[in-house]
Design an enzyme around this catalytic site. Structure first.
Site, PDB file in Angstrom:
ATOM      1  N   LYS A  41      14.937  18.490 -44.760  1.00 27.88           N
ATOM      2  CA  LYS A  41      15.957  19.734 -45.464  1.00 27.88           C
ATOM      3  C   LYS A  41      14.959  20.695 -43.868  1.00 27.88           C
ATOM      4  O   LYS A  41      14.569  20.671 -43.623  1.00 27.88           O
ATOM      5  CB  LYS A  41      14.810  19.790 -46.784  1.00 27.88           C
ATOM      6  CG  LYS A  41      13.764  20.795 -46.749  1.00 27.88           C
ATOM      7  CD  LYS A  41      12.944  20.491 -48.071  1.00 27.88           C
ATOM      8  CE  LYS A  41      11.764  20.870 -48.445  1.00 27.88           C
ATOM      9  NZ  LYS A  41      10.829  20.579 -49.497  1.00 27.88           N
ATOM     10  N   ARG A 131       9.450  25.420 -61.410  1.00 23.40           N
ATOM     11  CA  ARG A 131      10.623  25.699 -60.687  1.00 23.40           C
ATOM     12  C   ARG A 131      12.023  25.148 -61.231  1.00 23.40           C
ATOM     13  O   ARG A 131      13.110  25.826 -61.588  1.00 23.40           O
ATOM     14  CB  ARG A 131       9.808  25.363 -59.151  1.00 23.40           C
ATOM     15  CG  ARG A 131      11.107  25.443 -58.223  1.00 23.40           C
ATOM     16  CD  ARG A 131      10.800  24.741 -57.341  1.00 23.40           C
ATOM     17  NE  ARG A 131      10.445  23.792 -56.810  1.00 23.40           N
ATOM     18  CZ  ARG A 131      10.592  23.312 -55.310  1.00 23.40           C
ATOM     19  NH1 ARG A 131      10.246  23.734 -54.390  1.00 23.40           N
ATOM     20  NH2 ARG A 131       9.843  22.107 -55.413  1.00 23.40           N
ATOM     21  N   TYR A 254       5.308  47.839 -28.856  1.00 19.23           N
ATOM     22  CA  TYR A 254       5.754  49.328 -29.581  1.00 19.23           C
ATOM     23  C   TYR A 254       4.450  49.388 -30.456  1.00 19.23           C
ATOM     24  O   TYR A 254       4.048  48.785 -30.388  1.00 19.23           O
ATOM     25  CB  TYR A 254       6.492  48.528 -30.051  1.00 19.23           C
ATOM     26  CG  TYR A 254       8.222  48.312 -30.097  1.00 19.23           C
ATOM     27  CD1 TYR A 254       9.101  48.894 -29.409  1.00 19.23           C
ATOM     28  CD2 TYR A 254       8.316  47.018 -30.139  1.00 19.23           C
ATOM     29  CE1 TYR A 254      10.046  48.652 -28.807  1.00 19.23           C
ATOM     30  CE2 TYR A 254       9.784  46.637 -29.931  1.00 19.23           C
ATOM     31  CZ  TYR A 254      10.756  47.374 -29.464  1.00 19.23           C
ATOM     32  OH  TYR A 254      11.804  47.385 -29.036  1.00 19.23           O
ATOM     33  N   MET A 302      11.159  41.503 -30.087  1.00 24.67           N
ATOM     34  CA  MET A 302      12.287  40.099 -30.448  1.00 24.67           C
ATOM     35  C   MET A 302      12.444  39.190 -29.892  1.00 24.67           C
ATOM     36  O   MET A 302      12.726  37.645 -29.990  1.00 24.67           O
ATOM     37  CB  MET A 302      13.252  40.668 -31.357  1.00 24.67           C
ATOM     38  CG  MET A 302      14.041  39.652 -31.859  1.00 24.67           C
ATOM     39  SD  MET A 302      15.974  40.435 -32.066  1.00 24.67           S
ATOM     40  CE  MET A 302      14.966  41.897 -33.107  1.00 24.67           C
TER      41      MET A 302
END
Ligand SMILES: *Cc1c(COP(=O)(O)O)cnc(C)c1O
Length: 357
Positions: A41, A131, A254, A302
Site C-alpha cells: 500500500k 478500526r 524563514y 518547500m
C-alpha cells in the site's frame, strides 16, 4: 517517461532490490511460514508499488493494497497475483472489484451487497484494534450471511494487532487467542492471517497460515526496537547546488530561527518538505557530505534546505546523503520528527526520483 526529464532530479532514492528479497526470506524464516501476503500500500511505502510488486510477485502468495485505485494500478501494470484491498469498500465499487479481480475486505453486513457475482472477499474481524471488522460475537450471523451470498467467493479471514510494536505487550496474546477462536469456526483450507511486521519480529506466537508484513520488507521494524537482521532498502541522496558564505550573527531561512555562531559557509540543498523531508526536522536533521555529518540549519523550506558547514568548504556539486550511508536511517528521522518510520517513507513525494539497483 517524461521526454523533458533531465539527468538531475533535486533528489533521488536508491532502492536495493536484493535487500527486499533478503528481508522477505528472513521474515518467512523468522515466522516459520511460507505463505506471504506482501503489503504494498501507499506506493509500497514510497518504494514504488508496481516495481516492487513485480520484483516479489513470484515469491509471495498475495499482495495487499489500501485502495481500489492502488489495486487497479497493479493490474494495469500486468500483475496477476491475488490482491486484497484493506480499506472499507464503497457501494459504487462493486464493478471495479470484479473487473480488476480485487478481493474486498468485508467488515460490515452491508458490504456483501456491494459486490458482484464471482468477486472474492476476505472477512475482517476486530479483536481489539477498534478500526474495522466484525466483532467476535458476530461470527454466527456472518456465517449465515455468507451462505446467502454464496455467489461471492470467500478467500480468507484476518485481523490486526494493535500493540505488537511493543515487544512485551500482553494484549498481543489476547488478540491472538480471540482470533484463534474465530478462525476455528471457518474452514481450514481458507487462509487466516494476522501478523504484521512487528508481530513477526517480536513475538513467538501462532502466525496462522500466512504472514502479512509491510515495513519489514523495506528493512525496518516498527517501533523503538530495531532488527539487526533486516536491511534498510532505501537511501536518499541529493547534492550541494550552492555554497555561500555567512557571517557570525546572520540568520538562515524563514523566521530566522537559526543564527550563525561564527563566520563560515552555508550549503544549499535542492530538497525540502515538498519532497517529503518533514519540516519538523528543521534545526535537527543531520546530513553527510564528503564523509562528515553537518546540521541542517534554519527552517526547511518547500524546495530547499540549508546546511551549515562551519569553515569547512565542501565542493559545490558534492553528493549528499540525506538518509542511509553514514547519515541517519529512516527510523532516526522518525524518532527525531516524533513520528514512526512508516510515515517518513509514505511522505516521499513523486518529485523524488526512484532508482533501482
Ligand atoms: C499496513 C498493514 C499491514 C502491514 O503493517 P507493517 O507494520 O508495515 O508490517 C498489515 N496489515 C494491515 C491490515 C495493514 O493495514
Amino acid at each position: 517517461m517524461n521526454p523533458l526529464q533531465t539527468d538531475f532530479a533535486g533528489s533521488f532514492v536508491e532502492i536495493d532490490e536484493a535487500a527486499i528479497i533478503k528481508n522477505l526470506n528472513y521474515l518467512k524464516k523468522k515466522s516459520a511460514r511460507d505463505q506471504v501476503m506482501a503489503v504494498v500500500k501507499a506506493d509500497a511505502y514510497g518504494h514504488g508499488a508496481v516495481r516492487i510488486s513485480k520484483l516479489i510477485e513470484n515469491d509471495v502468495d498475495q499482495l495487499a493494497v489500501a485502495t481500489v485505485d492502488e489495486g487497479v494500478q497493479l493490474r494495469n501494470a500486468g500483475i496477476e497475483t491475488p490482491i486484497l484491498v484493506f480499506t472499507v469498500p464503497d457501494s459504487n465499487q462493486g464493478t471495479a472489484f470484479r473487473e480488476y479481480r480485487l478481493e474486498a475486505t468485508i467488515s460490515d453486513f452491508s458490504h456483501f451487497d456491494y459486490l458482484e457475482k464471482g468477486t472474492g472477499y476476505q472477512l475482517n474481524f476486530d479483536t481489539g484494534m477498534k478500526r474495522i471488522g466484525f466483532y467476535p460475537n458476530q461470527v454466527a450471523e456472518v456465517k449465515e450471511k455468507m451462505q446467502k451470498y454464496d455467489h461471492l467467493s470467500f478467500r480468507g479471514l484476518y485481523s490486526h494487532y494493535a500493540t505488537a510494536d511493543d515487544p512485551g505487550s500482553e494484549f498481543v496474546e489476547s488478540q491472538m487467542n480471540t482470533f484463534k477462536k474465530i478462525r476455528s469456526c471457518f474452514p481450514s483450507d481458507v487462509p487466516a492471517h494476522m501478523s504484521n511486521t512487528s508481530a513477526i519480529l517480536h513475538y513467538d506466537i501462532d502466525h496462522f497460515d500466512m504472514i502479512r508484513p509491510g515495513i519489514g520488507l523495506f528493512g525496518y521494524a516498527p517501533g523503538k526496537v530495531q532488527s539487526d537482521i533486516l536491511i534498510p532498502v532505501m537511501s536518499w541522496k541529493t547534492r550541494v547546488v550552492l555554497i555561500r558564505d555567512i557571517k557570525r550573527g546572520e540568520r538562515v531561512s524563514y523566521g530566522g530561527t537559526w543564527v550563525a555562531p561564527d563566520d563560515g559557509f552555508i550549503a544549499t540543498l535542492p530538497v525540502g518538505y515538498g519532497d517529503g523531508v518533514p519540516r519538523s526536522l528543521s534545526n535537527k536533521l543531520k546530513v553527510e557530505i564528503e564523509g562528515e555529518l553537518y546540521p541542517v540549519t534554519g527552517a526547511i523550506t518547500m524546495d530547499h534546505c540549508m546546511v551549515y558547514l562551519g569553515t569547512h568548504k565542501v565542493r559545490n556539486g558534492a553528493s549528499v546523503e540525506l538518509m542511509g550511508g553514514q547519515s541517519w536511517l529512516a527510523n532516526t528521522w522518525a524518532e527525531k520528527a516524533q513520528t514512526i518510520t512508516h510515515e517518513i517513507m509514505c511522505r516521499l513525494t513523486p518529485r523524488v526520483r526512484r532508482e533501482y539497483q
